[in-house]
Structure formats: C-alpha cells, structure tokens
Design a protein around this motif. Sequence first.
Motif, PDB file in Angstrom:
ATOM      1  N   SER A   4      41.353  56.093  60.313  1.00 54.87           N
ATOM      2  CA  SER A   4      39.903  56.288  60.195  1.00 54.87           C
ATOM      3  C   SER A   4      39.381  55.773  58.862  1.00 54.87           C
ATOM      4  CB  SER A   4      39.566  57.767  60.337  1.00 54.87           C
ATOM      5  OG  SER A   4      40.006  58.233  61.579  1.00 54.87           O
ATOM      6  N   LEU A   5      40.120  56.051  57.787  1.00 60.27           N
ATOM      7  CA  LEU A   5      39.723  55.498  56.486  1.00 60.27           C
ATOM      8  C   LEU A   5      39.789  53.980  56.518  1.00 60.27           C
ATOM      9  CD1 LEU A   5      41.400  57.942  53.952  1.00 60.27           C
ATOM     10  CD2 LEU A   5      38.969  57.591  54.325  1.00 60.27           C
ATOM     11  N   GLY A   6      40.777  53.455  57.227  1.00 59.47           N
ATOM     12  CA  GLY A   6      40.874  52.006  57.384  1.00 59.47           C
ATOM     13  C   GLY A   6      39.671  51.435  58.113  1.00 59.47           C
ATOM     14  N   LEU A   7      39.198  52.137  59.153  1.00 59.56           N
ATOM     15  CA  LEU A   7      38.013  51.689  59.882  1.00 59.56           C
ATOM     16  C   LEU A   7      36.785  51.713  58.987  1.00 59.56           C
ATOM     17  CD1 LEU A   7      36.609  50.873  62.526  1.00 59.56           C
ATOM     18  CD2 LEU A   7      36.318  53.314  62.989  1.00 59.56           C
ATOM     19  N   ILE A   8      36.632  52.770  58.212  1.00 60.77           N
ATOM     20  CA  ILE A   8      35.488  52.868  57.296  1.00 60.77           C
ATOM     21  C   ILE A   8      35.524  51.728  56.278  1.00 60.77           C
ATOM     22  CG2 ILE A   8      34.454  54.278  55.463  1.00 60.77           C
ATOM     23  CD1 ILE A   8      35.398  56.752  57.093  1.00 60.77           C
ATOM     24  N   LEU A   9      36.693  51.490  55.702  1.00 63.91           N
ATOM     25  CA  LEU A   9      36.820  50.414  54.714  1.00 63.91           C
ATOM     26  C   LEU A   9      36.679  49.037  55.356  1.00 63.91           C
ATOM     27  CD1 LEU A   9      39.655  51.851  52.462  1.00 63.91           C
ATOM     28  CD2 LEU A   9      37.218  51.660  51.933  1.00 63.91           C
ATOM     29  N   LEU A  10      37.143  48.881  56.596  1.00 64.92           N
ATOM     30  CA  LEU A  10      36.986  47.605  57.294  1.00 64.92           C
ATOM     31  C   LEU A  10      35.511  47.309  57.543  1.00 64.92           C
ATOM     32  CD1 LEU A  10      38.344  45.202  58.731  1.00 64.92           C
ATOM     33  CD2 LEU A  10      38.288  46.584  60.816  1.00 64.92           C
ATOM     34  N   CYS A  11      34.748  48.323  57.950  1.00 65.39           N
ATOM     35  CA  CYS A  11      33.306  48.131  58.148  1.00 65.39           C
ATOM     36  C   CYS A  11      32.633  47.749  56.832  1.00 65.39           C
ATOM     37  CB  CYS A  11      32.674  49.390  58.727  1.00 65.39           C
ATOM     38  SG  CYS A  11      33.083  49.673  60.452  1.00 65.39           S
ATOM     39  N   GLN A  12      33.056  48.381  55.747  1.00 68.43           N
ATOM     40  CA  GLN A  12      32.498  48.036  54.435  1.00 68.43           C
ATOM     41  C   GLN A  12      32.856  46.607  54.066  1.00 68.43           C
ATOM     42  OE1 GLN A  12      33.543  50.648  51.212  1.00 68.43           O
ATOM     43  NE2 GLN A  12      32.531  49.382  49.701  1.00 68.43           N
ATOM     44  N   VAL A  59      37.275  59.764  62.576  1.00 68.33           N
ATOM     45  CA  VAL A  59      36.307  59.253  61.603  1.00 68.33           C
ATOM     46  C   VAL A  59      35.534  60.419  60.994  1.00 68.33           C
ATOM     47  CG1 VAL A  59      34.249  57.819  61.305  1.00 68.33           C
ATOM     48  CG2 VAL A  59      36.137  57.002  62.701  1.00 68.33           C
ATOM     49  N   GLU A  60      35.223  61.395  61.831  1.00 66.49           N
ATOM     50  CA  GLU A  60      34.514  62.560  61.330  1.00 66.49           C
ATOM     51  C   GLU A  60      35.372  63.327  60.324  1.00 66.49           C
ATOM     52  OE1 GLU A  60      34.885  61.851  64.573  1.00 66.49           O
ATOM     53  OE2 GLU A  60      32.852  61.459  65.276  1.00 66.49           O
ATOM     54  N   THR A  61      36.653  63.464  60.641  1.00 68.96           N
ATOM     55  CA  THR A  61      37.567  64.165  59.736  1.00 68.96           C
ATOM     56  C   THR A  61      37.712  63.427  58.422  1.00 68.96           C
ATOM     57  OG1 THR A  61      38.771  64.954  61.672  1.00 68.96           O
ATOM     58  CG2 THR A  61      39.878  65.142  59.555  1.00 68.96           C
ATOM     59  N   ALA A  62      37.848  62.109  58.505  1.00 69.58           N
ATOM     60  CA  ALA A  62      37.992  61.308  57.281  1.00 69.58           C
ATOM     61  C   ALA A  62      36.729  61.381  56.437  1.00 69.58           C
ATOM     62  CB  ALA A  62      38.306  59.862  57.634  1.00 69.58           C
TER      63      ALA A  62
END
Length: 127
Positions: A4-12, A59-62
């Motif tokens: 999930s952190l990877g998804l957030i950073l990938l979107c960034q 994603v919510e947890t992250a």
Amino acid sequence: MLASLGLILLCQLIGEAVVRGLGLPLPGPVLGLLLLLILLMARDRFALLARGPLRNDGVETASKGLLAHLSLLFVPAGVGVVQKLDLLASHGIAITLVLALSVVVTLLATVLTFRLVSRLLTQQDAR
C-alpha cells in the motif's frame, strides 16, 4: 502495508513525472493524490458493480499509519523556517498580513460552499 505504501509512492512518482514532463504549474504530489483518489474511487465502483465484498487492500491502513506520525513530517519544515529567520524578520509584517488574509478568504470560501451544499441538499430532500 508495504504494498500500500508502494502504491501511494508510485502515484506520487507518476504525478511528479507527469508534472515535470508536461511542465504543469502544479506540485507533483498533488497530481499523484488525485490519481490515487481516482484509483480508489474506481475500486469502490467496481466492487459495487460486481456486488462483491469491498476488498480492503490496506491503503486505508497505510494512510492511517502515515497520519499517526504526521508530526515527524513537520521537522524538515521547521528546520527550513529556522534557517530563514533573517528573511522572516525582514518581511514578517507582510507575511503575517498575507497569512491572515488567506485565513479569512479560506473561511469565507468554506462557509459559502457549506451554505450552497446545504441549500442544494435541502432542495433535493424537498423533491
């Protein structure tokens, strides 16, 4: 949580790449957050269409984990302010006036938006 952190950073990262590639006058992380919002909305919509259970991909947890330690992210900003104390001393009054004006404008925009949405919801309930 790592995915999930990877998804957030990938979107960034995608937002930053698009902004720099197209020369947009917008911060890359803002565009990345919009992309993440679109992805999460699409996920929820597809879950509703499939009438299946909403999969919690973390994603919510992250994001809750990031928000729990949000104060740590202000440390670099505080260091930057301390490094520019001379600039703050020379332009302190102007900065204070701009900050006060921006708070007033933000409050007015919030109140007007709230009133407009409230009026629209009242009209919708009357139908």
